[in-house]
Design a protein around this motif. Structure first.
Motif, mmCIF file in Angstrom:
data_model
loop_
_atom_site.group_PDB
_atom_site.id
_atom_site.type_symbol
_atom_site.label_atom_id
_atom_site.label_comp_id
_atom_site.label_asym_id
_atom_site.label_seq_id
_atom_site.Cartn_x
_atom_site.Cartn_y
_atom_site.Cartn_z
ATOM 1 N N PHE A 198 0.823 -1.208 0.000
ATOM 2 C CA PHE A 198 0.000 0.000 0.000
ATOM 3 C C PHE A 198 0.864 1.269 0.000
ATOM 4 O O PHE A 198 0.752 2.118 -0.901
ATOM 5 N N LYS A 220 5.057 6.814 8.522
ATOM 6 C CA LYS A 220 4.663 6.957 9.929
ATOM 7 C C LYS A 220 4.135 5.620 10.407
ATOM 8 O O LYS A 220 3.810 4.766 9.596
ATOM 9 N N TYR A 245 -1.337 13.931 6.146
ATOM 10 C CA TYR A 245 -2.560 14.742 6.248
ATOM 11 C C TYR A 245 -2.271 16.226 6.463
ATOM 12 O O TYR A 245 -3.126 17.070 6.196
ATOM 13 N N TYR A 260 -10.143 9.341 14.902
ATOM 14 C CA TYR A 260 -9.743 8.704 13.641
ATOM 15 C C TYR A 260 -10.305 7.283 13.685
ATOM 16 O O TYR A 260 -9.823 6.426 14.402
ATOM 17 N N GLN A 269 -11.821 3.808 11.675
ATOM 18 C CA GLN A 269 -11.898 2.941 10.508
ATOM 19 C C GLN A 269 -12.673 1.688 10.893
ATOM 20 O O GLN A 269 -13.068 1.503 12.048
ATOM 21 N N ASP A 319 -1.071 3.668 15.047
ATOM 22 C CA ASP A 319 -1.297 3.673 13.591
ATOM 23 C C ASP A 319 -2.062 4.927 13.161
ATOM 24 O O ASP A 319 -1.667 5.659 12.266
ATOM 25 N N LEU A 320 -3.200 5.168 13.829
ATOM 26 C CA LEU A 320 -4.056 6.311 13.481
ATOM 27 C C LEU A 320 -3.816 7.498 14.424
ATOM 28 O O LEU A 320 -3.799 8.654 14.002
ATOM 29 N N HIS A 370 -1.214 10.099 13.495
ATOM 30 C CA HIS A 370 -1.680 11.169 12.590
ATOM 31 C C HIS A 370 -2.375 12.277 13.385
ATOM 32 O O HIS A 370 -2.139 13.466 13.162
ATOM 33 N N THR A 425 -2.545 -4.045 4.371
ATOM 34 C CA THR A 425 -3.425 -3.062 4.980
ATOM 35 C C THR A 425 -4.765 -3.072 4.253
ATOM 36 O O THR A 425 -4.799 -2.972 3.036
ATOM 37 N N PHE A 426 -5.825 -3.253 4.989
ATOM 38 C CA PHE A 426 -7.180 -3.348 4.442
ATOM 39 C C PHE A 426 -7.358 -4.599 3.582
ATOM 40 O O PHE A 426 -8.394 -4.782 2.960
ATOM 41 N N TYR A 431 -6.493 11.517 -1.866
ATOM 42 C CA TYR A 431 -5.557 11.027 -0.846
ATOM 43 C C TYR A 431 -4.124 11.035 -1.363
ATOM 44 O O TYR A 431 -3.204 11.507 -0.678
#
Ligand code: SOE
Length: 384
Positions: free
Chosen positions: A13, A103, A132, A160, A162, A188-189, A192, A228-229, A334
């Motif tokens: 990713f 990150k 971001y 944040y 998901q 992870d989130l 940010h 990821t995802f 993005y």
């Protein structure tokens, strides 16, 4: 024009997002140097070769140490999981290479501090890709705040959310294992959110909060096909989840503002809901990445009969980076933030100016991440 040769570690990713950025930056922006996509590095040769051919990387390496040692590489791009960041970044700095690092900067504060010290000692540029910040609507928020448009800030409310691992059948990918991730959504989130809070409000000086693990075991993944995802289960063999599944944190800032940083990957309906609200004594700002070209702004300086949240579409030439893309209202996505990061990184190298966020910022972010987990474990506020 001077060329700078890039060597990238990682081809999933983030490898894709970074490759797109190195490829598009010179097409849309006037750069002082030419980035050359020299070599891609990964453990599995076949998918790596496919990746290199698709994205135009000239060569491949299956050992990152060989990539770092190559004399024809000027920049090391770390697009691999965070358990690899420290060793690659330190080796790159010691080899005199600039570092473009995903990150969160590291697994823990000690690693992040060592990375900061090594790049400082080597005199190379280092950037941690908190992408971001370079969303034009976030840059507009920064401009409004710095101009005093919302006055003294009282609150930063960040969440944040998901939903990609709410399914118990999502496999135990590296994001969920202690030895490869160290933390769950809080790092992870939350990294940010912490970075945005530092960028827009100021330093965080205290934190308290709670974490929860909802699912303790998951099926083992097909390491090559998963990511990821992306779920790819190898077998019915189960593995232990080593990180938190949700983190709800309260933070205090050096300028007396107070706020929260809430993160989870168990929020059905929220795809990439990087959302913050900032309230001051003259107004307010609201951002939602799922509507990333818009910023909501409330000003108490508007006449009382006309006060209300207005939605600003940050796609005018006056908005950061937009002039190099499309006409007003043609919006961006993005991946454009990664291009902006590459553009500013290359300009910093050429002009010998500071990158932002850099490894000092990444180190400060890791301090807050680590303090948050400690606060949750001890059930008490941690002062930084
Ligand atoms: C997974 O949560 C992830 O890919 C993060 O690691 C990224 O930093 C974020 O931008 C999107 O979601």
């Amino acid at each position: 024009m001077e060329s700078l040769n890039i060597g990238i570690v990682g081809y999933k990713f983030m490898g894709k997002a970074h490759s797109n950025a190195w490829m598009k930056a010179p097409l849309f922006f006037d750069l002082p140097v030419k980035p050359v996509m020299k070599a891609a590095c990964g453990r599995h040769e076949e998918p790596l070769r496919d990746f290199a051919d698709r994205w135009g990387w000239e060569d491949i390496e299956t050992d990152w140490k060989k990539l770092v040692a190559r004399k024809d590489i000027d920049i090391i791009d770390i697009a691999a999981p965070q358990n690899m960041h420290h060793d690659i970044a330190v080796a790159a700095a010691r080899a005199g290479k600039h570092v473009f690092c995903e990150k969160p900067q590291a697994m823990n504060y000690a690693e992040a501090k060592d990375m900061y010290e090594e790049v400082s000692k080597a005199g190379v540029k280092a950037y941690v890709n908190h992408n971001y910040r370079r969303c034009p609507a976030v840059m507009l928020a920064k401009k409004l705040i710095d101009e005093g448009s919302i006055g003294k800030i009282y609150h930063f409310l960040g969440e944040y959310l998901q939903s990609w691992i709410v399914d118990p059948n999502f496999p135990l990918t590296w994001h969920l294992r202690k030895e490869t991730a160290a933390y769950g959504p809080h790092g992870d989130l939350g990294s940010h959110m912490i970075d945005l809070a530092r960028f827009l409000v100021g330093e965080i000086t205290s934190i308290c909060g709670m974490t929860r693990q909802f699912i303790s075991e998951r099926p083992m993944p097909d390491e090559v096909a998963s990511g990821t995802f992306k779920a790819a289960v190898k077998s019915n063999e189960m593995g232990k989840v080593g990180v938190e599944d949700a983190a709800l944190m309260t933070v205090g800032f050096e300028n007396d503002a107070v706020g929260c940083i809430n993160t989870t990957r168990f929020a059905p309906g929220r795809k990439n809901y990087n959302h913050f609200e900032i309230y001051g004594d003259r107004g307010a700002i609201v951002f939602n990445f799922e509507r990333m070209n818009e910023l909501q702004y409330f000003s108490m300086d508007d006449p009382e009969y006309a006060q209300g949240f207005r939605t600003i579409l940050a796609t005018e030439p006056v908005h950061a980076y937009i002039e190099s893309w499309w006409p007003p209202g043609h919006i961006i996505g993005y991946e454009h933030e990664f291009v902006h990061g590459v553009v500013d990184f290359l300009k910093a190298i050429d002009g010998n100016t500071e990158t932002w966020p850099n490894f000092y910022d990444g180190m400060k972010c890791m301090k807050v991440i680590e303090a948050g987990l400690e606060a949750a474990e001890k059930g008490k506020r941690i002062d930084l």
